[in-house]
Design a protein around this motif. Structure first.
Motif, mmCIF file in Angstrom:
data_model
loop_
_atom_site.group_PDB
_atom_site.id
_atom_site.type_symbol
_atom_site.label_atom_id
_atom_site.label_comp_id
_atom_site.label_asym_id
_atom_site.label_seq_id
_atom_site.Cartn_x
_atom_site.Cartn_y
_atom_site.Cartn_z
ATOM 1 N N ALA A 1 0.761 -1.199 -0.119
ATOM 2 C CA ALA A 1 0.170 0.029 -0.037
ATOM 3 C C ALA A 1 0.946 1.186 -0.097
ATOM 4 C CB ALA A 1 -0.788 -0.036 1.128
ATOM 5 N N ILE A 2 1.820 1.228 0.795
ATOM 6 C CA ILE A 2 2.770 2.512 0.821
ATOM 7 C C ILE A 2 3.479 2.805 -0.328
ATOM 8 C CG2 ILE A 2 5.073 3.251 2.099
ATOM 9 C CD1 ILE A 2 4.008 1.834 4.659
ATOM 10 N N ASN A 3 4.134 1.546 -0.831
ATOM 11 C CA ASN A 3 4.916 1.650 -2.087
ATOM 12 C C ASN A 3 4.188 2.168 -3.386
ATOM 13 O OD1 ASN A 3 7.507 1.595 -0.625
ATOM 14 N ND2 ASN A 3 7.246 -0.526 -0.782
ATOM 15 N N LEU A 4 3.041 1.434 -3.351
ATOM 16 C CA LEU A 4 2.194 1.681 -4.592
ATOM 17 C C LEU A 4 1.540 3.049 -4.620
ATOM 18 C CD1 LEU A 4 1.121 0.489 -7.373
ATOM 19 C CD2 LEU A 4 -0.709 -0.679 -5.871
ATOM 20 N N ASN B 1 -3.216 -14.351 -1.352
ATOM 21 C CA ASN B 1 -1.915 -13.898 -1.839
ATOM 22 C C ASN B 1 -1.675 -12.365 -0.989
ATOM 23 O OD1 ASN B 1 -1.098 -11.114 -3.382
ATOM 24 N ND2 ASN B 1 0.255 -12.921 -4.216
ATOM 25 N N MET B 2 -0.641 -12.340 -0.133
ATOM 26 C CA MET B 2 -0.617 -11.303 0.709
ATOM 27 C C MET B 2 -0.976 -9.824 0.365
ATOM 28 S SD MET B 2 2.854 -12.810 2.988
ATOM 29 C CE MET B 2 2.709 -11.353 4.020
ATOM 30 N N GLU B 3 -0.650 -9.507 -0.953
ATOM 31 C CA GLU B 3 -0.603 -8.186 -1.396
ATOM 32 C C GLU B 3 -1.749 -7.784 -2.100
ATOM 33 O OE1 GLU B 3 3.161 -9.826 -0.500
ATOM 34 O OE2 GLU B 3 1.797 -10.474 -2.318
ATOM 35 N N TYR B 4 -2.598 -8.689 -2.741
ATOM 36 C CA TYR B 4 -3.530 -8.110 -3.748
ATOM 37 C C TYR B 4 -4.604 -7.127 -3.400
ATOM 38 C CZ TYR B 4 -6.262 -8.673 -8.018
ATOM 39 O OH TYR B 4 -6.785 -8.435 -9.208
#
Length: 178
Positions: free
Chosen positions: A25-28, A121-124
Motif C-alpha cells: 500500500a505504501i509503495n504503490l 496472496n498477501m498483497e492483492y
C-alpha cells in the motif's frame, strides 16, 4: 504497468512494490502519486484453499481482506472487505484473499470457498484498494505454489522457482510480455 511483491518474488518485467498489505500500500501509493500508471497488473504466487491445484494459473479482478477469525464468527469489520476492479482485460475466476498471515489450518481455510474465495496472496487486496483510490483499472495473475495447510511454507519454497517460470511463460503466451 506490471507489478509484483518483491524479495524472492521478483521478475525482470515487473516493478517490485513490497511484501504484505502495508508495504504494498505504501509503495504503490507513492508510485501512483508521482507516476500514475494507466493500468496495473499484479503478478505473483498464491496459496490454494483447496479448489485450485499446484501450478494452476488464476486471473482475477476481485480481492478480499478476510481474516480466519471471521470464518469462526470471532470477528467482524465495518470496512468494505471485498473489492472488484471494473477492467475488461482480466477474467474474474475467483476472489483472492489477502492477509499479512499465511493460512496453515487447511480445515479452517477451506471455509473460504463457501464465500467464493479460492486463493490467498498477501498483497492483492492492497493493490485493488490503491487502484480504486486512484481510479486505475487493475487485475492480477497468480500461480498456485502451495495449499493453505501445515506444509504451506515448505511447499511454497519447493515449488516457487518452477512456478515463477510457468507464470512467466503464461504471460508470454498471452502476449502480456515478450
Amino acid at each position: 504497468m506490471i507489478i509484483c511483491a518483491g524479495k524472492n518474488e521478483v521478475f525482470n518485467f515487473a516493478q517490485p512494490m513490497g511484501v504484505g498489505l502495508i508495504e504494498m500500500a505504501i509503495n504503490l501509493t507513492r508510485l501512483c502519486l508521482f507516476n500514475k500508471p494507466d493500468f496495473l497488473l499484479f503478478v505473483g504466487s498464491a496459496g490454494s484453499y483447496g479448489e485450485h491445484n499446484i501450478f494452476d494459473i488464476i486471473e482475477s479482478k476481485r480481492a478480499s481482506n478476510i481474516e480466519l477469525s471471521f470464518l469462526n464468527n470471532n470477528s467482524y469489520t465495518p470496512l468494505d472487505n471485498v473489492l472488484e476492479s471494473e477492467n475488461k482485460f482480466v477474467r474474474n475466476d475467483t476472489i483472492v484473499n489477502s492477509s499479512n498471515y499465511i493460512s496453515t489450518n487447511f480445515a479452517l481455510s477451506k471455509k473460504f470457498n463457501a464465500y467464493g474465495i479460492g486463493i490467498e496472496n498477501m498483497e492483492y487486496f492492497s493493490v485493488l484498494q490503491v487502484a480504486r483510490e486512484f481510479q486505475i483499472p487493475v487485475g492480477g495473475i497468480f500461480i498456485v505454489t502451495n495449499y493453505t495447510n501445515e506444509n504451506a511454507h515448505e511447499d511454497f519454497l519447493k515449488n516457487h522457482k518452477e512456478a515463477m517460470s510457468k507464470l512467466t511463460n503464461y504471460l508470454i503466451e498471452k502476449n502480456i510480455i515478450k
